[in-house]
Design an enzyme around this catalytic site. Structure first.
Site, PDB file in Angstrom:
ATOM      1  N   SER A  59       0.803  -1.223   0.000  1.00 32.37           N
ATOM      2  CA  SER A  59       0.000   0.000   0.000  1.00 32.37           C
ATOM      3  C   SER A  59       0.841   1.279   0.000  1.00 32.37           C
ATOM      4  O   SER A  59       0.317   2.347  -0.321  1.00 32.37           O
ATOM      5  CB  SER A  59      -0.940   0.023   1.207  1.00 32.37           C
ATOM      6  OG  SER A  59      -0.221   0.201   2.416  1.00 32.37           O
ATOM      7  N   LYS A 132       0.534   4.592   6.790  1.00 31.43           N
ATOM      8  CA  LYS A 132       0.021   5.418   5.692  1.00 31.43           C
ATOM      9  C   LYS A 132       0.662   6.799   5.798  1.00 31.43           C
ATOM     10  O   LYS A 132       1.344   7.123   6.764  1.00 31.43           O
ATOM     11  CB  LYS A 132      -1.506   5.573   5.769  1.00 31.43           C
ATOM     12  CG  LYS A 132      -2.297   4.273   5.895  1.00 31.43           C
ATOM     13  CD  LYS A 132      -2.235   3.422   4.654  1.00 31.43           C
ATOM     14  CE  LYS A 132      -3.039   2.132   4.823  1.00 31.43           C
ATOM     15  NZ  LYS A 132      -2.837   1.194   3.702  1.00 31.43           N
TER      16      LYS A 132
END
Length: 250
Positions: A59, A132
């Site tokens: 990701s 993230k």
């Protein structure tokens, strides 16, 4: 009665053997003390300063690769404040990660991993955390996408060099959104925008896709392993320069 006497050489050697034995014991004691102190210092560093995690998914590519090891500054956010662009590690706010069973590990391996995790050299709990990039701070108005395919924060378009997009794609998100980040929360997105289950895809979860600041473990600042990928993790302040503070609520 015959009196037995010890040779003079043996009499002189006995104190020397005792001295050597005592010296060996003192040396082993010092080694043990050094080891215990080093273990304690490492534990304190891991608990309050720096912690190691590994990257389990794609990701954050190309910024981070699968199985990269990173070091995380745990002074963020309690001592050092968060900033837009920070690569942050946080605990699952609820429902972001699928349920998973703990794999069976041999007892000796589990014990070694537990000891290494105490000093921050193992990342045994990485499966319970996510990583993230922080895009929206509390109060920020985050929208995607404008006519150029860019995301905006407080009406300022972002030019994001760290984003990975499929070939021929211009929109930095395949999913449109328009959110205002609530107090004590942040909005986060993966750099691999079309392959990241981030804030956009967790709007139906209890936190509506926002991550409570209290869930942030720290800011990732360096790739520590493998050595071929070693490098500092940039929060790209130039991307977020000029963004005004959030508008006061009416």
């Amino acid at each position: 009665m015959t009196e037995t006497t010890m040779p003079a050489d043996d009499l002189s050697a006995a104190p020397q053997r005792h001295s050597r034995r005592r010296g060996t014991l003192l040396f082993l004691r010092d080694i043990l003390i050094i080891f215990v102190v080093a273990l304690l210092v490492s534990f304190l560093v891991k608990t309050f300063l720096v912690r190691s995690f590994y990257i389990p998914s794609a990701s954050m590519e190309e910024t981070l690769q699968i199985d990269d090891r990173i070091l995380v500054n745990e002074l963020v956010p309690d001592v050092v404040g968060l900033e837009r662009g920070d690569v942050v590690v946080f605990r699952d706010p609820g429902g972001w990660l699928p349920p998973s069973a703990d794999p069976e590990v041999p007892p000796l391996t589990a014990a070694a991993d537990w000891v290494l995790s105490l000093v921050g050299l193992s990342a045994s709990d990485s499966d319970d955390h996510l990583i993230k990039r922080l895009i929206g701070m509390p109060g920020d108005h985050v929208v995607c996408c404008n006519t150029l395919g860019q995301m905006t924060v407080n009406d300022v378009p972002l030019s994001e060099p760290y984003v990975t997009l499929p070939a021929g794609t211009t929109d930095v998100s395949e999913l449109a959104f328009d959110v205002v980040v609530p107090d004590n929360s942040v909005w986060v997105m993966g750099d691999n925008r079309y392959n990241s289950r981030d804030s956009r895809y967790n709007r139906e979860q209890p936190g509506n896709g926002f991550v409570p600041v209290d869930n942030v473990v720290g800011r990732a600042f360096v790739i520590s392993w493998p050595t071929a990928n070693w490098g500092w993790l940039d929060n790209h302040p130039e991307v977020f320069a000029g963004i005004p503070g959030p508008k006061a609520s009416e």
